[in-house]
Enzyme design. Structure first.
Site, short mmCIF file in Angstrom:
data_model
loop_
_atom_site.label_atom_id
_atom_site.label_comp_id
_atom_site.label_asym_id
_atom_site.label_seq_id
_atom_site.Cartn_x
_atom_site.Cartn_y
_atom_site.Cartn_z
CE1 TYR A 29 0.37 -9.73 -37.22
CE2 TYR A 29 -0.01 -8.82 -35.02
CZ TYR A 29 0.85 -9.32 -35.99
OH TYR A 29 2.19 -9.39 -35.73
NE ARG A 30 -6.34 -7.48 -43.70
CZ ARG A 30 -6.08 -6.40 -44.42
NH1 ARG A 30 -6.66 -5.26 -44.14
NH2 ARG A 30 -5.26 -6.46 -45.44
#
Ligand SMILES: Cc1cc2nc3c(=O)[nH]c(=O)nc-3n(C[C@H](O)[C@H](O)[C@H](O)COP(=O)(O)O)c2cc1C
Length: 202
Positions: A178-179
């Protein structure tokens, strides 16, 4: 306080960690695991970037080879500084490096040049890197002439050799879910000082 660095980030020496990541990338990248984008600035402060092969990770420096009369060489010699980044898609990692650059002491350059194929050595002699070339045949003709002049074992030309970059900053980056990536920056005010390590927000 020193942040906790585990797994791929573990270690007390950033050169050792860089070598470890590079060796992993050598197993997984399609080609050129040593390719980096090398950034310099010209006299107006305008950035310039191009790929080079980072051939050695020494105990205190990164070394690449090029033509000492090229644009990159002129920019390095006038500023004494450069930055580069490795990006390994297969590992989803990058290493960013900034620091001071000077000509390598030439022992490594002689050795590395001697290990290149003969064709590459003739090519290095014949190329006026980054100068305009009207027609590629001009280059081929220069190579043929150089073969006759230099014979079977062309030695390194004075205008070709290594640069060594001694970092003041090395940042290790690895992709996270999720970055929420992981980043650890090793920095020191100058190359004679101790490293400080910080974890950074993604
Ligand atoms: C993957 C890759 C690796 C390269 N490696 C080198 C290198 O090690 N040394 C070099 O002088 N040029 C290398 N080149 C060519 C440079 O990107 C560039 O075209 C050339 O050095 C001239 O740059 P300059 O005009 O900024 O001096 C490489 C290009 C690519 C795409």
């Amino acid at each position: 306080m020193v942040p906790t660095k585990k797994n791929i980030f573990a270690g007390n020496d950033p050169f050792e960690i860089a070598r470890r990541w590079y060796f992993e990338a050598s197993e997984t990248e399609l080609n050129d695991p040593d390719a980096v984008a090398l950034a310099t600035v010209d006299e107006r402060g305008l950035p310039n970037v191009r790929m080079v092969l980072m051939r050695f990770i020494l105990d205190d420096a990164f070394v690449f080879f090029t033509n000492y009369e090229s644009v990159k060489a002129a920019e390095i010699l006038s500023s004494g500084k450069a930055a580069f980044v490795y990006h390994w898609k297969s590992l989803r990692r990058q290493i960013r490096v900034r620091g001071e650059v000077s000509k390598e002491d030439l022992n490594l350059s002689d050795k590395y040049f001697g290990e290149r194929s003969k064709q590459s050595r003739y090519g290095a002699w014949a190329s006026k890197q980054s100068k305009p070339l009207f027609d590629k045949n001009v280059l081929f003709e220069r190579i043929e002439k150089i073969k006759v002049e230099l014979g079977n074992n062309p030695l390194r030309p004075d205008f070709w050799g290594g640069f060594k970059l001694i970092p003041t900053e090395i940042e290790f980056w690895a992709d996270g879910e999720y970055r929420l990536h992981d980043r650890f920056r090793w920095s020191r005010p100058d190359i004679a000082k101790e490293w400080e390590v910080n974890r950074l927000y993604p």
